[in-house]
Design a protein around this motif. Sequence first.
Motif, PDB file in Angstrom:
ATOM      1  N   LEU A 109      40.834 -18.469 -46.897  1.00  0.00           N
ATOM      2  CA  LEU A 109      41.557 -19.096 -48.007  1.00  0.00           C
ATOM      3  C   LEU A 109      41.317 -18.359 -49.315  1.00  0.00           C
ATOM      4  CD1 LEU A 109      41.055 -22.872 -47.212  1.00  0.00           C
ATOM      5  CD2 LEU A 109      43.129 -21.531 -46.981  1.00  0.00           C
ATOM      6  N   GLN A 110      40.112 -17.871 -49.528  1.00  0.00           N
ATOM      7  CA  GLN A 110      39.832 -17.110 -50.742  1.00  0.00           C
ATOM      8  C   GLN A 110      40.649 -15.831 -50.780  1.00  0.00           C
ATOM      9  OE1 GLN A 110      35.638 -16.463 -50.753  1.00  0.00           O
ATOM     10  NE2 GLN A 110      35.156 -18.488 -51.586  1.00  0.00           N
ATOM     11  N   LYS A 112      43.460 -15.224 -49.186  1.00  0.00           N
ATOM     12  CA  LYS A 112      44.878 -15.566 -49.303  1.00  0.00           C
ATOM     13  C   LYS A 112      45.226 -15.937 -50.735  1.00  0.00           C
ATOM     14  CE  LYS A 112      48.464 -18.422 -47.381  1.00  0.00           C
ATOM     15  NZ  LYS A 112      48.832 -19.587 -46.637  1.00  0.00           N
ATOM     16  N   ARG A 113      44.363 -16.701 -51.387  1.00  0.00           N
ATOM     17  CA  ARG A 113      44.608 -17.094 -52.763  1.00  0.00           C
ATOM     18  C   ARG A 113      44.592 -15.863 -53.675  1.00  0.00           C
ATOM     19  NH1 ARG A 113      41.191 -21.201 -53.194  1.00  0.00           N
ATOM     20  NH2 ARG A 113      42.804 -22.620 -52.563  1.00  0.00           N
ATOM     21  N   ASP A 116      47.859 -13.902 -53.010  1.00  0.00           N
ATOM     22  CA  ASP A 116      49.014 -14.576 -53.604  1.00  0.00           C
ATOM     23  C   ASP A 116      49.025 -14.414 -55.120  1.00  0.00           C
ATOM     24  OD1 ASP A 116      49.821 -15.339 -51.105  1.00  0.00           O
ATOM     25  OD2 ASP A 116      49.005 -17.381 -51.254  1.00  0.00           O
TER      26      ASP A 116
END
Length: 132
Positions: A109-110, A112-113, A116
């Motif tokens: 998630l880190q 991906k964030r 993005d």
Amino acid sequence: MFGLTFEKVLIIGVIAAFLIGPDKLPHYTAQLARLVRSLRDMANGAKDRMRDEMGPEFDDLDWKKLDPRQYDPRRIIREALTEDDPAVTAAATEAAVITRSPNPEGAYLQRKRAKDAALAASEPAPFDSEAT
């Protein structure tokens, strides 16, 4: 041994006795005893052969040192990269592990964030005209 307790083995034995029957049970128990004996003899033969081929250092070998479950790759790499005393490094690592709080979101998630955010801030998404 595969999560089998004495009670489970006893139940399996009773069920096997009923399924096999009293007339064939002695024959099958003798076969099982021969199988166990032959497996034990094969294991002892392999151990004797290793002792013959390795020589006298086979008896001096500490098998617990060769157990791969005791090795932590992170610790090995950390000790190889640092020039410090391994005992000090291990104590510092244990203290860091104890004081560090767990990450509420995973590494995926880190990443991906961050990806993005980088995409939104700079340029439009890449497009390959030959791929479609």
